[in-house]
Motif scaffolding. Structure first.
Motif, PDB file in Angstrom:
ATOM      1  N   ASP A   1       0.832  -1.207   0.000  1.00  0.00           N
ATOM      2  CA  ASP A   1       0.000   0.000   0.000  1.00  0.00           C
ATOM      3  C   ASP A   1       0.868   1.258   0.000  1.00  0.00           C
ATOM      4  O   ASP A   1       0.622   2.198  -0.770  1.00  0.00           O
ATOM      5  CB  ASP A   1      -0.923  -0.001   1.222  1.00  0.00           C
ATOM      6  CG  ASP A   1      -1.804   1.240   1.277  1.00  0.00           C
ATOM      7  OD1 ASP A   1      -2.713   1.369   0.428  1.00  0.00           O
ATOM      8  OD2 ASP A   1      -1.554   2.095   2.157  1.00  0.00           O
ATOM      9  N   GLN A   2       1.896   1.291   0.861  1.00  0.00           N
ATOM     10  CA  GLN A   2       2.784   2.456   0.882  1.00  0.00           C
ATOM     11  C   GLN A   2       3.522   2.617  -0.450  1.00  0.00           C
ATOM     12  O   GLN A   2       3.685   3.723  -0.958  1.00  0.00           O
ATOM     13  CB  GLN A   2       3.792   2.343   2.020  1.00  0.00           C
ATOM     14  CG  GLN A   2       3.193   2.545   3.399  1.00  0.00           C
ATOM     15  CD  GLN A   2       4.248   2.906   4.439  1.00  0.00           C
ATOM     16  OE1 GLN A   2       5.267   3.523   4.131  1.00  0.00           O
ATOM     17  NE2 GLN A   2       3.995   2.531   5.687  1.00  0.00           N
ATOM     18  N   ALA A   3       3.965   1.484  -1.017  1.00  0.00           N
ATOM     19  CA  ALA A   3       4.670   1.553  -2.302  1.00  0.00           C
ATOM     20  C   ALA A   3       3.755   2.089  -3.398  1.00  0.00           C
ATOM     21  O   ALA A   3       4.183   2.890  -4.241  1.00  0.00           O
ATOM     22  CB  ALA A   3       5.197   0.164  -2.671  1.00  0.00           C
ATOM     23  N   ARG A   4       2.505   1.657  -3.405  1.00  0.00           N
ATOM     24  CA  ARG A   4       1.557   2.140  -4.412  1.00  0.00           C
ATOM     25  C   ARG A   4       1.321   3.643  -4.266  1.00  0.00           C
ATOM     26  O   ARG A   4       1.242   4.381  -5.260  1.00  0.00           O
ATOM     27  CB  ARG A   4       0.229   1.391  -4.284  1.00  0.00           C
ATOM     28  CG  ARG A   4       0.271  -0.053  -4.806  1.00  0.00           C
ATOM     29  CD  ARG A   4      -1.112  -0.697  -4.702  1.00  0.00           C
ATOM     30  NE  ARG A   4      -1.157  -2.048  -5.274  1.00  0.00           N
ATOM     31  CZ  ARG A   4      -1.294  -2.321  -6.564  1.00  0.00           C
ATOM     32  NH1 ARG A   4      -1.423  -1.311  -7.436  1.00  0.00           N
ATOM     33  NH2 ARG A   4      -1.354  -3.565  -6.997  1.00  0.00           N
ATOM     34  N   ARG A   5       1.200   4.119  -3.041  1.00  0.00           N
ATOM     35  CA  ARG A   5       0.960   5.542  -2.820  1.00  0.00           C
ATOM     36  C   ARG A   5       2.164   6.376  -3.261  1.00  0.00           C
ATOM     37  O   ARG A   5       2.008   7.435  -3.890  1.00  0.00           O
ATOM     38  CB  ARG A   5       0.626   5.796  -1.347  1.00  0.00           C
ATOM     39  CG  ARG A   5      -0.721   5.210  -0.932  1.00  0.00           C
ATOM     40  CD  ARG A   5      -0.961   5.279   0.573  1.00  0.00           C
ATOM     41  NE  ARG A   5      -2.192   4.606   0.940  1.00  0.00           N
ATOM     42  CZ  ARG A   5      -3.398   5.184   0.961  1.00  0.00           C
ATOM     43  NH1 ARG A   5      -3.525   6.468   0.634  1.00  0.00           N
ATOM     44  NH2 ARG A   5      -4.462   4.482   1.303  1.00  0.00           N
ATOM     45  N   MET A   6       3.380   5.886  -2.945  1.00  0.00           N
ATOM     46  CA  MET A   6       4.555   6.640  -3.369  1.00  0.00           C
ATOM     47  C   MET A   6       4.719   6.570  -4.888  1.00  0.00           C
ATOM     48  O   MET A   6       5.134   7.551  -5.522  1.00  0.00           O
ATOM     49  CB  MET A   6       5.800   6.109  -2.667  1.00  0.00           C
ATOM     50  CG  MET A   6       7.083   6.889  -2.986  1.00  0.00           C
ATOM     51  SD  MET A   6       6.979   8.704  -2.719  1.00  0.00           S
ATOM     52  CE  MET A   6       6.731   8.770  -0.940  1.00  0.00           C
ATOM     53  N   ALA A   7       4.391   5.447  -5.492  1.00  0.00           N
ATOM     54  CA  ALA A   7       4.458   5.339  -6.954  1.00  0.00           C
ATOM     55  C   ALA A   7       3.519   6.336  -7.616  1.00  0.00           C
ATOM     56  O   ALA A   7       3.874   6.970  -8.622  1.00  0.00           O
ATOM     57  CB  ALA A   7       4.113   3.912  -7.384  1.00  0.00           C
TER      58      ALA A   7
END
Length: 563
Positions: free
Chosen positions: A47-53
Motif C-alpha cells: 500500500d505504501q509503495a503504491r501511494r509513493m508510486a
C-alpha cells in the motif's frame, strides 16, 4: 519450497502475489531507535509503495526515469524501490558511505531526476554532493535536517491515493543501475533488467535454502548486488522475514533478534567475528575444549548462540577471497561456510561451494552458468542469463568487457579442475613484477597474512622491488595493544613469527621482505577500502609507495609506520 517458473519470478509479479495472498504476513522487522522495533506486513508494504508510486508519477517521473536511493538498509529502502518498480522508474542505489564528490558524480552520470534520502550516519558531510535543484524525499529514519529540508515520506503517503491495478514491467526492461564499489576510478553503472535479477534469484534458490519460513538480517549495503539479490529479490521470491540492523553498536542485539536461518557476510567481517570469539576464549583453550566429546558440543552451541547464528542452516561468504584456514576454523566450531563467487555484472551469480567443502576453491558453476578460462591470459570468462546488459552510457567499456561470443571478462585469473571446481588465483591486473623479473600474485599471500589474530586488512605490494612487502592494518584491540611499548614488543615478535611462517610456504621470489604496520584505520571515508571492505590497491600505492624502498632497506621484519 518449489521454485516458481522464471516468468513468475519477476519482481512486480511477486510483489502482487504477497499483496493478494498474504497481506498479514510479516515482511520486515525494523529497529526504530531506543530499543523499539516496528513490524511491517505485506499489505501495508505494498500500500505504501503504491501511494509513493502514484506520487512519483504525479511529479513527472516517467517510464525509464532514474530515481536514486541514498540510505542505509531499512524497510523503506526496499519500499521505495518497490515504488520505483510500480511507477516505471529505474532505481539507482548509492552506497550510504560515499564521499559527496562521488555522490555528485553518480547523480549526474545517471541523470537521476529524484532522490530518496534515508537513514545515514554522515548526512551533513554528504549533503553538499546533492545538486540544489534535485527534488528529494526524506524517508522515515532520515536525519532531522533531511526531514526538515525535504517533503517527508509519511506526509506524502498519507495524502496520496494508491496507484491502482497491476502495472507490468517485462523481463527485458531495465530495473536498476548498480554503480560498482570499484577499487579504482569512477564507479561504473551496471545495468540490470527485471529478467537478469529474476534468473539470478531463481537459480540461486536451487542451492541457497530460503523459503517462506526463512529469516535473514539485512545489514550489508542494499546498494551492493549481493544484498540486492539475496535479500531484496529473494524475499520477493520466497516471502521470507527480513530483519534490519540498527547500527554497529547494536549489531549483536540485531543478530540475536533475527536469529537468521541464512547468513551472508564478507571475509573481513568473518575475521572480526573470529577475533571476537578468540578475545574471550584464546585458541589454545578453545582447542582443548573442542577436543572433549561432550563439552566440545556445548562449547560450539554456546559460541554460535552468542554470535546469533545458532539457527543458521547455511552461512555464506563472498565479495572478496576468504582464507581457507578461516573456513576450517569456522567448520571446527560447527559453522560450515559456503564461499560464493560472482560480480556486480552478473548479479553475483557464478559459482558456489557446498558449505564447508571444496575449500580453496569457489566451487562449481550454477546450472545455466557457463565458465571457461582464457588460454592466453588465464582470465575467468563467464556467461549466463544473469549477465548485465552493459555499463550505463559507456558503450566502449561495455564492448571491452565482453568477448566476441558474449562471455563476460571477470578480470580474475583462475583454473578449473577435473571436478569442475573453480579456483581464483588472483586478479589479471593485480599481478606485479619484482626487480628480479618474477611475477607475484598478492591475493593468496594476503589470505595467509590475515590469519594472524591482530591483522584486520592487508595489501601485498612492491612492483620493481627485490622482494614484495606487506602493508597491514591492525584491528582495534591490537592498535590499543601497540600503544603500550611493552605490549608492542610482544606483538612485534608475534608478527615477525607469523611473517616467517608465511614466508616458509612461499616460493623464494614471493617471500615478503617485511610487514609494515600503519597507524590508522583503513576506511571508506579515507578511501583506502570500498564499501564492501575490499582494499583499494591503487590508493595504498599512492599513499605509501614512496616509502617502500626505505622500508626494505632497514632490513627489519616488522616496521611501525607513523605519518
Amino acid at each position: 519450497m518449489s521454485v516458481p517458473a522464471a516468468s513468475d519470478m519477476l519482481a512486480l509479479q511477486r510483489l502482487y502475489h504477497w499483496e493478494t495472498s498474504a497481506p498479514e504476513r510479516i515482511a520486515f522487522t525494523q529497529p526504530m531507535g531506543g530499543g523499539a522495533v516496528r513490524e511491517f506486513r505485506w499489505g501495508e508494504v505494498v500500500d505504501q509503495a503504491r501511494r509513493m508510486a502514484a506520487h512519483l508519477q504525479a511529479v513527472g517521473i516517467g517510464r525509464g526515469d532514474r530515481v536514486a536511493i541514498l540510505s542505509k538498509n531499512t524497510a523503506h529502502w526496499m519500499i521505495s524501490d518497490y515504488a520505483c518498480f510500480l511507477a516505471g522508474a529505474v532505481s539507482v542505489p548509492l552506497y550510504p558511505t560515499l564521499a559527496p564528490t562521488t555522490i555528485a558524480q553518480i547523480l549526474e552520470h545517471s541523470g537521476s531526476r529524484l532522490l530518496f534520502v534515508g537513514k545515514l550516519d554522515g548526512w551533513a558531510q554528504m549533503k553538499p554532493g546533492i545538486p540544489a535543484a534535485l527534488p528529494c524525499i526524506a524517508l522515515p529514519l532520515a536525519s532531522d535536517d533531511a526531514q526538515a529540508s525535504y517533503p517527508r515520506w509519511d506526509d506524502i503517503v498519507a495524502r496520496t491515493p494508491p496507484l491502482p491495478g497491476q502495472p507490468v514491467r517485462p523481463a527485458d526492461e531495465m530495473c536498476t543501475i548498480i554503480y560498482t564499489s570499484g577499487t579504482t576510478g569512477m564507479p561504473k553503472g551496471v545495468m540490470h533488467t527485471f529478467g537478469t535479477l529474476a534468473f539470478a534469484v531463481r537459480t540461486g534458490l536451487t542451492r541457497v535454502p530460503l523459503d517462506a519460513d526463512s529469516r535473514m538480517l539485512s545489514y550489508l549495503p542494499l546498494s551492493h548486488v549481493v544484498e540486492r539479490a539475496l535479500v531484496e529479490h529473494a524475499q520477493l521470491a520466497t516471502g521470507m522475514h527480513v530483519y534490519f540492523a540498527e547500527s554497529l553498536e547494536t549489531f549483536t542485539e540485531d543478530l540475536q533478534r533475527a536469529r537468521p536461518t541464512v547468513f551472508f557476510s564478507v571475509p573481513r567481517l568473518w575475521v572480526k567475528f573470529q577475533q571476537a570469539v578468540l578475545h574471550k576464549m584464546p585458541q589454545r583453550r578453545l582447542d582443548r575444549l573442542l577436543g572433549l566429546p561432550i563439552v566440545g558440543g556445548l562449547v560450539k552451541r554456546k559460541i554460535l548462540s552468542t554470535l546469533g547464528l545458532d539457527r543458521c542452516v547455511m552461512a555464506l561468504s563472498g565479495a572478496a577471497p576468504i582464507a581457507p584456514e578461516l573456513l576450517r576454523w569456522y567448520g571446527r566450531i560447527g559453522l560450515k561456510i559456503a564461499e560464493g563467487y560472482g560480480l556486480t555484472e552478473n548479479c553475483a551469480l557464478s559459482h558456489l561451494t557446498a558449505p564447508g567443502e571444496d575449500i580453496g576453491t569457489v566451487g562449481r558453476a550454477y546450472d545455466g552458468v557457463e565458465c571457461r578460462i582464457d588460454p592466453a591470459s588465464g582470465e575467468i570468462l563467464v556467461r549466463s542469463a544473469a549477465t548485465m546488459t552493459g555499463y550505463y552510457r559507456q558503450p566502449e567499456l561495455t564492448a571491452q568487457v565482453f568477448t566476441a561470443d558474449g562471455f563476460l571478462r571477470t578480470g580474475d585469473k583462475g583454473s578449473i579442475d577435473a571436478a569442475g571446481r573453480l579456483t581464483i588465483t588472483g586478479r589479471v591486473k593485480d599481478l606485479f613484477k619484482t626487480s628480479k623479473g618474477k611475477y607475484v600474485a598478492p591475493a593468496p599471500i594476503e589470505d595467509k597474512l590475515v590469519m594472524h589474530a591482530a591483522v584486520e586488512a592487508c595489501c601485498v605490494t612492491g612492483a620493481n622491488l627485490g622482494q614484495p612487502l606487506a602493508v597491514v592494518m591492525l584491528n582495534l584491540e591490537a592498535m590499543r595493544e601497540a600503544a603500550d611499548s611493552e605490549r608492542r614488543s610482544a606483538l612485534e615478535r608475534s608478527l615477525a613469527e607469523h611473517l616467517a611462517s608465511v614466508n616458509a610456504t612461499l616460493d623464494p621470489h614471493e617471500q615478503l621482505a617485511c610487514i609494515v604496520v600503519t597507524n590508522d584505520a583503513w576506511t571508506v571515508e579515507n578511501d583506502l577500502i570500498t564499501p564492501t571492505f575490499k582494499v583499494k590497491r591503487n590508493r595504498i600505492e599512492e599513499r605509501f609507495a614512496r616509502s617502500y624502498e626505505p622500508w626494505v632497506q632497514t632490513h627489519r621484519k616488522v616496521i611501525w609506520h607513523a605519518e
